[in-house]
Scaffold this motif. Structure first.
Motif, PDB file in Angstrom:
ATOM      1  N   LEU A  10       0.805  -1.333   0.167  1.00 11.28           N
ATOM      2  CA  LEU A  10       0.183   0.156   0.149  1.00 11.28           C
ATOM      3  C   LEU A  10       0.877   1.118  -0.028  1.00 11.28           C
ATOM      4  O   LEU A  10       0.571   2.125  -0.702  1.00 11.28           O
ATOM      5  N   GLU A  11       1.948   1.235   0.640  1.00 13.60           N
ATOM      6  CA  GLU A  11       2.746   2.355   0.720  1.00 13.60           C
ATOM      7  C   GLU A  11       3.547   2.741  -0.560  1.00 13.60           C
ATOM      8  O   GLU A  11       3.427   3.789  -0.941  1.00 13.60           O
ATOM      9  N   GLN A  12       3.734   1.506  -1.243  1.00 18.37           N
ATOM     10  CA  GLN A  12       4.544   1.742  -2.408  1.00 18.37           C
ATOM     11  C   GLN A  12       3.509   2.106  -3.592  1.00 18.37           C
ATOM     12  O   GLN A  12       3.895   3.065  -4.350  1.00 18.37           O
ATOM     13  N   LYS A  13       2.334   1.611  -3.478  1.00 20.33           N
ATOM     14  CA  LYS A  13       1.138   2.138  -4.435  1.00 20.33           C
ATOM     15  C   LYS A  13       1.033   3.791  -4.076  1.00 20.33           C
ATOM     16  O   LYS A  13       0.788   4.319  -5.153  1.00 20.33           O
ATOM     17  N   ARG A  14       0.990   4.092  -2.958  1.00 21.41           N
ATOM     18  CA  ARG A  14       0.791   5.541  -2.734  1.00 21.41           C
ATOM     19  C   ARG A  14       1.999   6.427  -3.355  1.00 21.41           C
ATOM     20  O   ARG A  14       1.892   7.611  -3.977  1.00 21.41           O
ATOM     21  N   TYR A  15       3.187   5.832  -2.993  1.00 20.95           N
ATOM     22  CA  TYR A  15       4.541   6.610  -3.779  1.00 20.95           C
ATOM     23  C   TYR A  15       4.517   6.619  -5.192  1.00 20.95           C
ATOM     24  O   TYR A  15       4.827   7.666  -5.886  1.00 20.95           O
TER      25      TYR A  15
END
Length: 152
Positions: A10-15
């Protein structure tokens, strides 16, 4: 509650969303992370296949310049493409031959050409998706100075 890896995904998708918003409409080439270091032609060919697929890797994706320096009516101007920043607080700090530009979360250090190192960054404004930084006069002591900003 998700696992550690679910949270990281999820963090990677936000970035990735932030990166896409920041650099759109530029074409973005994506590859997944390899488990080992890329060594040798086979690894590089796998990476090239991921990035380019059937697309020609020599294709020109953009001719726009992200940064330009020009003189207009005797005033030197550094133009930085920031298409998604408008009327934000701009902070400029100059120390010697380095200009530090901060607009919200965006921060960039720019090595200045010799012609601008003795000049003071006196004004910054947004115009048509560019941050325009005006340089005038001369700063002899090389101390850090903060420029005034103006939004358009």
């Amino acid at each position: 509650m998700g696992s550690y890896f679910d949270q990281k995904l999820l963090e990677q998708k936000r970035y990735m969303q932030t990166i896409e918003e920041s650099f759109s409409p530029l074409t973005m080439l994506k590859a997944t992370q390899f488990q080992t270091e890329l060594v040798g032609m086979d690894s590089l060919e796998r990476l090239a296949d991921m990035l380019f697929g059937a697309t020609d890797p020599t294709k020109v994706y953009s001719t726009e310049k992200a940064l330009r320096i020009y003189t207009d009516k005797g005033v030197d101007t550094l133009s930085i493409k920031l298409p998604f920043s408008e009327k934000a607080e701009v902070e400029l700090y100059k120390s010697g031959d380095v200009l530090i530009v901060q607009v919200g979360w965006y921060k960039r250090s720019i090595s200045l050409p010799y012609t601008l190192t003795k000049k003071e960054a006196t004004r910054a404004e947004f115009k048509d998706g560019d941050l325009l930084i005006r340089f005038e006069g001369g700063v002899e002591d090389g101390s850090k100075k903060k420029a005034r900003t103006k939004d358009h």
